[in-house]
Design a protein around this motif. Structure first.
Motif, PDB file in Angstrom:
ATOM      1  N   GLY A  53       9.125   4.030  -0.113  1.00  0.00           N
ATOM      2  CA  GLY A  53       7.744   4.961   1.018  1.00  0.00           C
ATOM      3  C   GLY A  53       6.222   3.893   0.142  1.00  0.00           C
ATOM      4  O   GLY A  53       5.715   4.253   0.824  1.00  0.00           O
ATOM      5  N   VAL A  54       6.627   2.701   0.439  1.00  0.00           N
ATOM      6  CA  VAL A  54       5.761   1.698   0.403  1.00  0.00           C
ATOM      7  C   VAL A  54       5.521   0.363   1.812  1.00  0.00           C
ATOM      8  O   VAL A  54       6.671   0.288   2.546  1.00  0.00           O
ATOM      9  CB  VAL A  54       6.102   0.512  -1.018  1.00  0.00           C
ATOM     10  N   LYS A 109      -5.981   3.021  10.066  1.00  0.00           N
ATOM     11  CA  LYS A 109      -4.846   2.393   9.521  1.00  0.00           C
ATOM     12  C   LYS A 109      -5.257   2.646   7.609  1.00  0.00           C
ATOM     13  O   LYS A 109      -4.394   3.435   6.950  1.00  0.00           O
ATOM     14  CB  LYS A 109      -3.580   1.534   9.947  1.00  0.00           C
ATOM     15  N   ASP A 164      -8.092   4.971   4.194  1.00  0.00           N
ATOM     16  CA  ASP A 164      -6.948   5.771   3.077  1.00  0.00           C
ATOM     17  C   ASP A 164      -6.166   5.251   2.492  1.00  0.00           C
ATOM     18  O   ASP A 164      -5.564   6.000   1.178  1.00  0.00           O
ATOM     19  CB  ASP A 164      -6.793   7.163   3.890  1.00  0.00           C
ATOM     20  N   ALA A 165      -5.748   4.449   2.606  1.00  0.00           N
ATOM     21  CA  ALA A 165      -4.843   4.054   1.641  1.00  0.00           C
ATOM     22  C   ALA A 165      -4.796   3.366   0.263  1.00  0.00           C
ATOM     23  O   ALA A 165      -5.983   2.886   0.138  1.00  0.00           O
ATOM     24  CB  ALA A 165      -4.054   2.891   2.259  1.00  0.00           C
ATOM     25  N   GLU A 166      -3.905   3.266  -0.606  1.00  0.00           N
ATOM     26  CA  GLU A 166      -3.965   3.048  -1.996  1.00  0.00           C
ATOM     27  C   GLU A 166      -2.523   1.627  -2.114  1.00  0.00           C
ATOM     28  O   GLU A 166      -2.422   1.593  -1.810  1.00  0.00           O
ATOM     29  CB  GLU A 166      -3.247   4.306  -2.520  1.00  0.00           C
ATOM     30  N   PHE A 198       0.754  -1.007  -0.387  1.00  0.00           N
ATOM     31  CA  PHE A 198       0.148  -0.590  -0.318  1.00  0.00           C
ATOM     32  C   PHE A 198       0.927   1.303  -0.070  1.00  0.00           C
ATOM     33  O   PHE A 198       1.677   1.028   0.416  1.00  0.00           O
ATOM     34  CB  PHE A 198      -0.907   0.226   1.102  1.00  0.00           C
ATOM     35  N   ARG A 199       0.411   2.675  -0.670  1.00  0.00           N
ATOM     36  CA  ARG A 199       0.596   3.697  -0.318  1.00  0.00           C
ATOM     37  C   ARG A 199      -0.123   4.533   0.350  1.00  0.00           C
ATOM     38  O   ARG A 199      -1.309   4.095   0.667  1.00  0.00           O
ATOM     39  CB  ARG A 199       0.898   4.194  -1.555  1.00  0.00           C
ATOM     40  N   GLY A 200       0.483   5.751   0.673  1.00  0.00           N
ATOM     41  CA  GLY A 200      -0.240   6.824   1.985  1.00  0.00           C
ATOM     42  C   GLY A 200      -0.812   5.739   2.976  1.00  0.00           C
ATOM     43  O   GLY A 200      -1.447   6.709   3.748  1.00  0.00           O
ATOM     44  N   VAL A 201       0.216   5.221   3.415  1.00  0.00           N
ATOM     45  CA  VAL A 201      -0.200   4.526   4.429  1.00  0.00           C
ATOM     46  C   VAL A 201       1.244   5.434   5.875  1.00  0.00           C
ATOM     47  O   VAL A 201       2.254   5.163   5.998  1.00  0.00           O
ATOM     48  CB  VAL A 201      -0.131   3.493   4.971  1.00  0.00           C
ATOM     49  N   LYS A 202       1.044   6.323   6.714  1.00  0.00           N
ATOM     50  CA  LYS A 202       1.561   6.882   7.674  1.00  0.00           C
ATOM     51  C   LYS A 202       2.118   5.936   9.132  1.00  0.00           C
ATOM     52  O   LYS A 202       1.147   5.466   9.552  1.00  0.00           O
ATOM     53  CB  LYS A 202       1.118   7.968   8.394  1.00  0.00           C
TER      54      LYS A 202
END
Length: 386
Positions: free
Chosen positions: A215-216, A252, A255-257, A188-192
């Motif tokens: 960043g994945v 978490k 909203d992940a992509e 996933f992308r967009g996971v803090k």
């Protein structure tokens, strides 16, 4: 990826080009042996895996001569482990040293390149259909598409993973009714994420989030079959269904992509298979035993099995020991190295499968953080002697 030109006779053939097989082939080629590395899959590919290289991995990478190529693959450094339970309770455990998050997609390819650079011959998309012993070693029958081939090797090492095929060494028929699991993963992308691995527990399984290169974040889950079946048919629907069982995990991932093409699944997964270090030939990694995922050290253990086997294979090929001595020494070393982690990892697995006991874990960890760290450490390998 693969090379089609394969010699008909080699010193050693390694069957399976995952972590254990690729690193063993590279190390044997470094010692000057003509080495053939075969795998039925094509690469690069995504695989269900936590994609976490524990601090204990470093000494094993050095012993196999792959520390430098692996360190240059863009890993993400990890400092802590956080456990998040279904009731919202959390506990953090500091790692004794930096761990690495690195995807199998990148790591397998990096190890293949290292093996090729050392002189090994790699052939992928090639299924091994039979392994037969002869008075000079082994005959390996393979199938690539419609083409059948037979190779001869003085020594053969099995590293083809947990789901062996009937009729090949290392195959174990599982008793009827034995509990089986489903493994799924996606990037996933967009996971803090901080430099931390997060393990989310819920009834019916658990899911880990591990930052990897670029960043994945890797999300990998081990689920009871009923949990997976009730969540849907696609890998992503299964992961999202699992996330709904833990509110913090849902928050978490909501909203992940998903990274296109980065999904994988494996079933059935049988935990606590009886370890078999040798069955006609030495077995590495998951071919020898399925490491309980809660050990958090499965990748390290796969590499460690290769590091234990390679010096013994080298001695045998040099005529300095017999096949029987190789078998005896390897079986003993596997037992000595893995007995503790397997026992404690199995205990943790049984605890999280019991809701009443699992509910007590966060409270116990807060009351006795030293004991929690010691328990996690007990599931890990000791540094490899150099």
């Amino acid at each position: 990826m693969g090379l089609s030109k394969v010699p008909g006779k080699v010193d050693v053939a390694v069957l399976g080009a995952g972590l254990a097989g690729s690193s063993a082939a590279k190390a044997l080629a470094d010692k000057g042996w003509e080495t053939l590395l075969l795998d039925r899959q094509t690469f690069p590919r995504h695989k269900v895996c936590g994609e976490f290289l524990s601090p204990e991995t470093q000494s094993t990478l050095q012993a196999l001569g792959i520390s430098e190529p692996v360190s240059g693959l863009g890993h993400c450094e990890i400092e802590r482990i956080k456990l998040i339970f279904e009731n919202g309770a959390e506990t953090e455990i500091e790692l004794p040293a930096r761990a690495w998050g690195l995807s199998r997609y990148v790591l397998d390819e990096g190890l293949h390149q290292a093996a090729l650079h050392a002189g090994a011959v790699l052939q992928t998309g090639t299924a091994v259909t039979a392994v037969r012993t002869t008075d000079r070693g082994y005959l390996i029958e393979t199938k690539q598409g419609s083409e059948m081939n037979v190779f001869e090797a003085r020594a053969v090492i099995g590293a083809w993973g947990a789901n062996q095929r009937a009729g090949l060494p290392g195959y174990q028929r599982q008793p009827a009714g034995k509990a089986a699991y489903v493994g799924v993963k996606s990037h996933f992308r967009g996971v803090k994420m901080e430099p931390i691995v997060e393990l989310y527990f819920f009834r019916g399984g658990y899911l880990g989030l591990c930052p990897v290169e670029g960043g994945v974040v890797n999300a990998s889950a081990l689920l009871e079959r009923g949990t997976a079946a009730n969540a849907g048919k696609s890998i992503l629907s299964i992961i999202y269904g699992a996330a709904q069982r833990n509110a913090k995990l849902y928050e978490k991932l909501k909203d992940a992509e998903p990274v296109p093409g980065a999904q994988a699944a494996v079933a059935p997964v049988y935990l606590n298979r009886k370890p078999v270090a040798w069955d006609q030939l030495p077995l590495l990694g998951d071919s020898a035993t399925m490491i309980p995922p809660l050990c958090g050290d499965g990748m390290s253990m796969a590499l460690r099995s290769a590091a234990l086997c390679v010096p013994l294979a080298d001695r045998y090929l040099r005529g300095q020991s017999s096949l029987g001595q190789w078998q005896q020494d390897y079986a003993r070393s596997i037992t000595e190295e893995f007995r503790g982690p397997l026992r404690w990892g199995g205990l943790l697995q049984r605890v999280v499968e019991m809701p009443a006991l699992a509910a007590c874990l966060p409270h116990a960890a807060r009351l006795a953080p030293g004991a929690a760290r010691a328990l996690i450490q007990a599931t890990r390998l000791k540094p490899f002697p150099m």
